[in-house]
Write a protein that holds these residues in place. Structure first.
Motif, short mmCIF file in Angstrom:
data_model
loop_
_atom_site.label_atom_id
_atom_site.label_comp_id
_atom_site.label_asym_id
_atom_site.label_seq_id
_atom_site.Cartn_x
_atom_site.Cartn_y
_atom_site.Cartn_z
N SER A 49 0.79 -1.27 -0.03
CA SER A 49 0.01 0.09 0.14
C SER A 49 0.89 1.36 0.01
N GLY A 50 0.30 2.55 -0.24
CA GLY A 50 0.90 3.38 -0.34
C GLY A 50 0.54 4.45 1.02
N GLY A 51 0.49 5.67 0.73
CA GLY A 51 0.28 6.70 1.91
C GLY A 51 1.42 6.83 2.65
N THR A 52 1.34 7.51 3.85
CA THR A 52 2.54 8.02 4.75
C THR A 52 3.01 7.22 5.73
N THR A 53 2.35 6.00 5.94
CA THR A 53 2.84 5.02 6.81
C THR A 53 4.06 4.20 6.31
N PRO A 54 4.12 3.62 5.05
CA PRO A 54 5.10 2.46 4.77
C PRO A 54 6.63 2.97 4.62
N VAL A 76 -1.33 -2.18 -4.02
CA VAL A 76 -2.77 -2.80 -3.59
C VAL A 76 -3.78 -1.64 -4.00
N ASP A 77 -3.27 -0.45 -4.14
CA ASP A 77 -4.02 0.66 -4.90
C ASP A 77 -3.22 1.79 -5.23
N GLU A 78 -3.68 2.59 -6.25
CA GLU A 78 -2.83 3.68 -6.59
C GLU A 78 -4.06 4.73 -7.05
N ARG A 79 -3.48 6.04 -6.76
CA ARG A 79 -4.41 7.15 -7.06
C ARG A 79 -4.09 7.30 -8.76
N PHE A 80 -5.26 7.97 -9.29
CA PHE A 80 -5.26 8.06 -10.69
C PHE A 80 -4.36 9.14 -11.17
N SER A 88 1.60 10.00 -5.83
CA SER A 88 1.71 8.54 -6.84
C SER A 88 2.27 7.63 -5.62
N ASN A 89 1.60 6.55 -5.54
CA ASN A 89 1.93 5.31 -4.55
C ASN A 89 3.10 4.72 -5.48
N ALA A 90 3.27 4.73 -6.94
CA ALA A 90 4.20 4.01 -7.47
C ALA A 90 5.40 4.86 -7.20
N LEU A 140 -1.42 -4.15 3.94
CA LEU A 140 -2.44 -3.08 4.13
C LEU A 140 -2.04 -2.11 4.85
N GLY A 141 -2.64 -0.72 4.57
CA GLY A 141 -2.69 0.48 5.49
C GLY A 141 -4.35 0.39 6.06
N MET A 142 -4.55 1.62 6.74
CA MET A 142 -6.04 1.74 7.11
C MET A 142 -5.98 3.23 7.46
N GLY A 146 -11.58 3.53 8.69
CA GLY A 146 -11.76 2.49 8.65
C GLY A 146 -11.71 1.73 7.12
N HIS A 147 -11.02 2.73 6.16
CA HIS A 147 -11.04 2.14 4.94
C HIS A 147 -9.76 1.43 4.83
N THR A 148 -9.57 0.63 3.79
CA THR A 148 -8.24 -0.16 3.77
C THR A 148 -8.17 -0.30 2.07
N ALA A 149 -6.92 -0.32 1.35
CA ALA A 149 -7.00 -0.41 0.08
C ALA A 149 -7.63 0.99 -0.32
N SER A 150 -8.36 0.81 -1.32
CA SER A 150 -9.09 1.98 -1.83
C SER A 150 -10.54 1.73 -1.63
N PRO A 181 -9.72 9.88 -8.40
CA PRO A 181 -10.18 8.65 -8.68
C PRO A 181 -9.14 7.46 -8.35
N ARG A 182 -9.43 6.44 -8.13
CA ARG A 182 -8.50 5.32 -7.37
C ARG A 182 -8.51 4.01 -8.43
N LEU A 183 -7.54 3.40 -8.30
CA LEU A 183 -7.51 2.06 -8.95
C LEU A 183 -7.22 1.06 -7.60
N ASP A 204 -4.29 7.22 17.17
CA ASP A 204 -5.77 7.45 16.43
C ASP A 204 -6.18 6.42 15.52
N LYS A 205 -4.93 5.66 14.85
CA LYS A 205 -5.17 4.63 14.24
C LYS A 205 -5.57 3.19 15.04
N ARG A 206 -5.08 2.99 16.01
CA ARG A 206 -5.42 2.08 17.18
C ARG A 206 -6.81 2.06 17.52
O1 LIG Z 1 -3.29 4.89 -1.42
C1 LIG Z 1 -3.07 4.86 -0.05
O2 LIG Z 1 -3.52 6.00 0.53
C2 LIG Z 1 -3.29 3.54 0.66
O3 LIG Z 1 -3.32 2.56 -0.09
C3 LIG Z 1 -4.34 3.69 1.85
O4 LIG Z 1 -5.18 2.65 1.94
C4 LIG Z 1 -3.68 4.02 2.95
O5 LIG Z 1 -2.92 2.82 3.29
C5 LIG Z 1 -4.39 4.54 4.10
O6 LIG Z 1 -4.96 5.62 3.39
C6 LIG Z 1 -3.64 4.90 5.38
O7 LIG Z 1 -2.90 6.07 4.58
P1 LIG Z 1 -1.62 6.73 5.52
O8 LIG Z 1 -0.55 5.69 5.55
O9 LIG Z 1 -1.17 8.05 4.87
O10 LIG Z 1 -2.39 7.02 6.90
#
Ligand SMILES: O=C(O)[C@H](O)[C@@H](O)[C@H](O)[C@H](O)COP(=O)(O)O
Length: 238
Positions: A49-54, A76-80, A88-90, A140-142, A146-150, A181-183, A204-206
């Motif tokens: 997954s992308g985002g700020t956590t990984p 897992v997912d990507e922003r368009f 970009s997660n890529a 996966l992130g979250m 409570g969303h995960t992936a997109s 939009p997401r993939l 907060d995530k916990r």
């Molecule tokens: O493209 C994305 O943003 C991720 O795939 C998404 O599912 C992410 O894991 C969560 O939104 C948590 O994002 P953070 O790590 O930024 O909190």
């Protein structure tokens, strides 16, 4: 130890004192799983997954001494957006994971320039069909909702995204809360992975995770955990 929760939501909780300890432990488990897949079938398939956590996890994982030339990495997912975009997660994966030893891995992106997100998702499903499914490892992130992936709660096609019987590989997502939009990989492809880890950080995530596991309307992360044939591994640090 799997903490049996309400109904069929089974998961194992792995708590760490700090984020670096988490990154080291999770990277070690991912590397072991990938090495095992390579030993068993000559190849390994990883979705992240992308985002700020990984980013910290990616940096540690990138140095794992495994046969990265036999590993295919996808998202897992990507922003368009194109890989040059800061969203970009890529781009995140290229800058943080596909370096050091992991630079030898094959990367299969989700973003393709297309007239619509629907066209991009169709192109993706064709491009990814030949990958060595099932996934060996999914990270996966979250989000706080409570969303995960997109799988955003306000996605217009949430039912299709979370359909355990879906034969689709990649689906388009329109959700105001998701920004562009997401993939996204379908839930069916995600939960079929040999090892599914949920990587979350911060109080907060916990709180959001514990709330999602409690009574009330089932959020996407709960739906994924319930659909998984094996308990997922939750990795958390404050
Ligand atoms: O493209 C994305 O943003 C991720 O795939 C998404 O599912 C992410 O894991 C969560 O939104 C948590 O994002 P953070 O790590 O930024 O909190």
């Amino acid at each position: 130890m799997a903490r049996e929760q309400l109904s069929a939501a089974r998961y194992s909780w792995n708590g760490f004192a700090d984020r670096q300890d988490l990154a080291t432990a999770l990277a070690g488990q991912i590397a072991d799983r990938l090495a095992g897949a390579i030993a068993e079938r000559g190849t390994a398939l990883l979705a992240v997954s992308g985002g700020t956590t990984p980013a910290k996890l990616f940096a540690v994982l990138s140095t794992a001494p495994i046969a990265w030339d036999k590993v295919t990495v996808t998202l897992v997912d990507e922003r368009f957006v194109p890989p040059s975009s800061p969203r970009s997660n890529a781009g995140l994966v290229a800058a943080n994971l596909l370096q050091n030893e992991a630079a030898a891995a094959r990367f299969v992106p989700l973003y393709h320039e297309a007239a619509s997100i629907e066209d991009a998702a169709a192109a993706d499903s064709e491009a990814l069909r030949s990958l060595p499914w099932p996934l060996d490892v999914v990270i996966l992130g979250m989000g706080g909702d409570g969303h995960t992936a997109s799988f955003f709660p306000d996605a217009g096609n949430l039912g299709e995204l979370l359909d355990p019987a879906s034969r689709r590989i990649v689906l388009p997502v329109h959700a105001a809360s998701g920004g562009e939009p997401r993939l996204t990989l379908s839930m069916a492809r995600i939960v079929a992975a040999g090892f599914v880890a949920l990587h979350i950080e911060g109080d907060d995530k916990r709180t959001a995770f514990d709330g999602a596991m409690g009574p009330g309307a089932k959020k996407p992360i709960r739906r994924v955990i319930e659909a998984a044939p094996r308990p997922i591994e939750v990795f958390w640090a404050p």
